[in-house]
Design a protein around this motif. Structure first.
Motif, PDB file in Angstrom:
ATOM      1  N   GLY A  13      46.314  64.746  -2.237  1.00 34.57           N
ATOM      2  CA  GLY A  13      44.998  64.877  -1.626  1.00 34.57           C
ATOM      3  C   GLY A  13      44.134  63.645  -1.682  1.00 34.57           C
ATOM      4  N   PRO A  15      42.476  60.652  -0.247  1.00 38.75           N
ATOM      5  CA  PRO A  15      42.282  60.193   1.138  1.00 38.75           C
ATOM      6  C   PRO A  15      42.542  58.706   1.267  1.00 38.75           C
ATOM      7  CG  PRO A  15      40.167  60.507   0.066  1.00 38.75           C
ATOM      8  CD  PRO A  15      41.207  61.005  -0.908  1.00 38.75           C
ATOM      9  N   LEU A  38      52.375  61.103   7.541  1.00 38.54           N
ATOM     10  CA  LEU A  38      51.956  62.381   8.118  1.00 38.54           C
ATOM     11  C   LEU A  38      52.907  63.505   7.716  1.00 38.54           C
ATOM     12  CD1 LEU A  38      51.077  60.978  11.643  1.00 38.54           C
ATOM     13  CD2 LEU A  38      49.426  61.967  10.046  1.00 38.54           C
ATOM     14  N   GLY A  41      52.171  64.544   4.125  1.00 36.49           N
ATOM     15  CA  GLY A  41      51.079  65.481   4.309  1.00 36.49           C
ATOM     16  C   GLY A  41      50.091  65.652   3.182  1.00 36.49           C
ATOM     17  N   HIS A  43      48.065  63.083   1.844  1.00 38.76           N
ATOM     18  CA  HIS A  43      47.014  62.072   1.798  1.00 38.76           C
ATOM     19  C   HIS A  43      46.307  62.006   3.153  1.00 38.76           C
ATOM     20  CE1 HIS A  43      48.474  60.882  -2.078  1.00 38.76           C
ATOM     21  NE2 HIS A  43      49.680  60.665  -1.582  1.00 38.76           N
ATOM     22  N   PRO A  44      45.195  62.712   3.298  1.00 40.53           N
ATOM     23  CA  PRO A  44      44.493  62.710   4.586  1.00 40.53           C
ATOM     24  C   PRO A  44      44.008  61.313   4.960  1.00 40.53           C
ATOM     25  CG  PRO A  44      43.144  63.719   2.862  1.00 40.53           C
ATOM     26  CD  PRO A  44      44.514  63.519   2.280  1.00 40.53           C
ATOM     27  N   HIS A  46      41.340  59.093   6.750  1.00 36.02           N
ATOM     28  CA  HIS A  46      39.939  59.220   7.135  1.00 36.02           C
ATOM     29  C   HIS A  46      39.480  58.117   8.078  1.00 36.02           C
ATOM     30  CE1 HIS A  46      38.281  62.169   3.874  1.00 36.02           C
ATOM     31  NE2 HIS A  46      39.476  62.512   4.293  1.00 36.02           N
ATOM     32  N   TRP A  65      46.010  64.170  16.125  1.00 39.51           N
ATOM     33  CA  TRP A  65      45.369  64.910  15.033  1.00 39.51           C
ATOM     34  C   TRP A  65      44.276  65.812  15.580  1.00 39.51           C
ATOM     35  CZ3 TRP A  65      46.513  63.250   9.727  1.00 39.51           C
ATOM     36  CH2 TRP A  65      45.952  64.096   8.770  1.00 39.51           C
ATOM     37  N   GLY A  69      46.375  68.611  14.278  1.00 36.20           N
ATOM     38  CA  GLY A  69      46.530  68.155  12.909  1.00 36.20           C
ATOM     39  C   GLY A  69      47.605  67.099  12.740  1.00 36.20           C
ATOM     40  N   ALA A  70      48.160  67.025  11.528  1.00 39.30           N
ATOM     41  CA  ALA A  70      49.150  65.993  11.201  1.00 39.30           C
ATOM     42  C   ALA A  70      50.389  66.099  12.081  1.00 39.30           C
ATOM     43  CB  ALA A  70      49.527  66.087   9.725  1.00 39.30           C
TER      44      ALA A  70
END
Length: 356
Positions: A13, A15, A38, A41, A43-44, A46, A65, A69-70
């Motif tokens: 998680g 970012p 991606l 999945g 590490h978003p 930004h 996205w 989304g990814a």
């Protein structure tokens, strides 16, 4: 290493901001890196700063996205690069394979004329296949209003050499075309009455907006140009190609070095820091690149948008990203995995009698 064998990062998680370098067809390596991130999945993403092929990757990822989304981002990248690689019959224009891949003699002769004739003479109708592909696949109006990723697209003002940074609210087809406009092949892209060329001359890519605009603390750079070449150029052609490489990377190297020095000073300081210094101090820097792979390719392969070649670069990008996630990826959210001062500092000559 297979993407499936990469272990997830210990801290999920975290970012990311991404800095994506330009490099023509070599941008397919970045496609693979993004696909791996991606797919993993955790590490978003930004914010993205991109130049040329990096800008193309950035808007494709943001478009996908926004749609789904990814997984949508992976599909959008695949659609765009597959379309790029299928547009021209490069099997007629190339010879060799692997590291020996090159333009065929006829294509190289045509490219040679770009040193003597302007785009207005060689390409009077300003034919640009990328324009049509982006127009079909990217909804720029919707991206300006709803992009889930903050975007920074670099172009070079042709009359001053200054950087023009197109932010999300300024996105347009012309902005991305300007970022990828090689002045020997295409006419300058005119935006608001001003001419623009490839962003690589001014920032390849720009790092500062990912810091001053308050993005995530972890910044991952995906580089396509080797930081050090193995051999001194000797022939006229080698010197010409090396000069172009230096021109496209000098601003990035200088910015990365200054950022590394500012980061080191901010971390050592015991005095109260301003907002900018605090942002620089909190940054953590990371790098994915493949100098042994991309550095071995001929410079002209940046112009070879042949689907099998692009897919091979994509697969190698995936493998390098998977290896990075399984190794240095564990530093995310904790510390930098590269030292910018050491990486981008001035080369030091070896002392006499000491190993180089």
């Amino acid at each position: 290493m297979s993407l499936l064998s990469a272990r997830p990062s210990r801290r999920a998680g975290v970012p990311l901001s991404l800095a994506l370098q330009g490099g023509g067809a070599h941008g397919a390596f970045t496609w693979g890196v993004l696909d791996a991130l991606l797919a993993q999945g955790t590490h978003p993403i930004h914010a993205i700063s991109g130049t040329s092929a990096g800008a193309v990757n950035a808007v494709a990822l943001a478009q996908g996205w926004m749609d789904n989304g990814a997984e949508g981002a992976r599909q959008a990248l695949d659609r765009l690069w597959t379309a790029i690689g299928s547009h021209l019959p490069f099997e007629w224009l190339t010879v060799g394979s692997g590291e020996s891949l090159a333009l065929a003699p006829g294509a190289r002769a045509l490219l040679h004329w770009t040193r003597y004739l302007s785009p207005q003479q060689l390409n009077p109708l300003d034919v640009n296949p990328l324009r049509d592909l982006l127009r079909v696949q990217i909804d720029f109006e919707r991206l300006r209003r709803h992009s889930p990723v903050q975007l920074f697209i670099a172009a070079t003002h042709a009359n001053s050499g200054q950087l023009r940074l197109f932010r999300t609210r300024e996105l347009s087809l012309d902005a991305v075309l300007a970022s990828a406009c090689l002045p020997t092949l295409y006419k300058a892209v005119v935006i608001d009455g001003e001419p623009y060329w490839d962003g690589g001359y001014a920032a390849n890519p720009a790092l500062f907006p990912l810091i001053v605009d308050g993005g995530p603390a972890d910044l991952l750079m995906v580089l396509l140009s080797p930081l050090q070449h193995a051999h001194e150029p000797r022939t006229a052609q080698q010197i010409h190609e090396r000069a172009l490489d230096i021109a496209f990377n000098a601003t990035f190297l200088r910015e990365a070095r200054l950022l590394g020095e500012a980061h080191a000073v901010a971390r050592r300081s015991w005095l109260p820091l301003g907002r900018l210094e605090r942002r620089v101090r909190r940054m953590r820097f990371h790098l994915v690149h493949a100098p042994e792979l991309l550095g071995a390719l001929r410079s002209e392969t940046r112009l070879i948008a042949h689907l099998p070649f692009l897919q091979r670069l994509r697969d190698q990008g995936r493998e390098h990203a998977a290896a990075w996630l399984a190794g240095d990826g564990h530093a995310l959210g904790r510390r930098s995995s590269v030292d910018l001062v050491r990486l981008f500092g001035s080369p030091r000559p070896a002392r006499q009698g000491m190993p180089a």
